[in-house]
Scaffold this active site. Structure first.
Site, short mmCIF file in Angstrom:
data_model
loop_
_atom_site.label_atom_id
_atom_site.label_comp_id
_atom_site.label_asym_id
_atom_site.label_seq_id
_atom_site.Cartn_x
_atom_site.Cartn_y
_atom_site.Cartn_z
N ALA A 284 -50.37 -50.97 2.66
CA ALA A 284 -49.88 -50.73 4.02
C ALA A 284 -48.48 -50.15 3.96
O ALA A 284 -47.68 -50.56 3.12
CB ALA A 284 -49.87 -52.04 4.81
N LYS B 77 -40.95 -56.22 6.50
CA LYS B 77 -39.95 -55.65 5.60
C LYS B 77 -39.20 -54.52 6.30
O LYS B 77 -37.96 -54.44 6.23
CB LYS B 77 -40.61 -55.12 4.32
CG LYS B 77 -41.15 -56.19 3.41
CD LYS B 77 -41.87 -55.54 2.23
CE LYS B 77 -42.48 -56.55 1.28
NZ LYS B 77 -43.22 -55.89 0.18
N GLY C 242 -43.38 -50.96 2.57
CA GLY C 242 -44.79 -51.06 2.23
C GLY C 242 -45.13 -52.38 1.58
O GLY C 242 -44.25 -53.13 1.16
N ASP C 243 -46.42 -52.63 1.51
CA ASP C 243 -46.92 -53.81 0.80
C ASP C 243 -48.31 -53.48 0.27
O ASP C 243 -49.10 -52.83 0.95
CB ASP C 243 -46.98 -55.03 1.71
CG ASP C 243 -47.20 -56.30 0.90
OD1 ASP C 243 -46.35 -56.61 0.05
OD2 ASP C 243 -48.24 -56.95 1.09
N THR C 244 -48.57 -53.94 -0.94
CA THR C 244 -49.87 -53.71 -1.57
C THR C 244 -50.51 -55.05 -1.90
O THR C 244 -49.87 -55.92 -2.46
CB THR C 244 -49.71 -52.85 -2.83
OG1 THR C 244 -49.10 -51.61 -2.45
CG2 THR C 244 -51.05 -52.57 -3.48
#
Length: 190
Positions: free
Chosen positions: A105, A52, A68-70
């Protein structure tokens, strides 16, 4: 120094506001978020956050890019961002009475293209959910588009016995790690 948030999540914008940060622009990255075969949850979260960031950095040369990524994971299984009530019900049934991990992250890419990465690894334990509790949560519609089918900042907070780690990370943006990266990049002074 311009800061671009590579996320459409209003929660991430709100969380940034808690540490006094207002991005100059929001530019969501539309990427394929399909996990790769045998990809572990932590590696998946880190890969997606970086992808991203890289996509949005190409559109904003010289700016700081925060992405970010969850991920919600039970063992090595990555739970989906639920799009149907059936999917959300399956996630909540799986999470009922058990421990799971929420991995959040983040990637910060500076104006020179250098990327810094952090991963917040957290544990959440739901109470044992009865059918009426699952039905009520499904009826709330809070599960829509949420990793693992729940939002800790909403009604699900009353269904969670224990968390170990960062509440903000479970919501979608680990503020301690984010602040640390923004300071290292010279965006925040204190």
């Amino acid at each position: 120094m311009r800061l671009i948030l590579a996320s459409a999540s209003p929660r991430r914008r709100d969380l940034l506001g808690q540490i006094g940060v207002v991005p100059d622009a929001v530019d969501p990255a539309d990427i394929d978020e399909t996990p790769r075969k045998a990809e572990r949850p932590a590696a998946y979260a880190a890969r997606v956050a970086a992808a991203k960031g890289n996509l949005v950095a190409a559109r904003h040369p010289g700016a700081l890019i925060l992405s970010g990524d969850t991920v919600v994971a039970v063992g090595r299984r990555i739970l989906p961002k639920t799009e149907s009530a059936q999917e959300a019900r399956a996630c909540l049934t799986l999470l009922s009475g058990r421990r799971h991990r929420v991995l959040s992250a983040i990637t910060l890419i500076d104006g020179d293209g250098r990327a810094r990465h952090r991963l917040s690894d957290n544990v959440v334990i739901f109470k044992r959910l009865d059918q009426a509790e699952i039905d009520a949560y499904i009826a709330s519609d809070e599960w829509r588009g949420k990793a693992g089918g729940y939002a800790i900042q909403g009604r699900a907070a009353g269904l969670i016995r224990t968390i170990q780690g960062s509440h903000s990370a479970i919501m979608g943006l680990p503020l301690y790690e984010t602040r640390t990266l923004l300071k290292a990049a010279g965006y925040l002074s204190d």
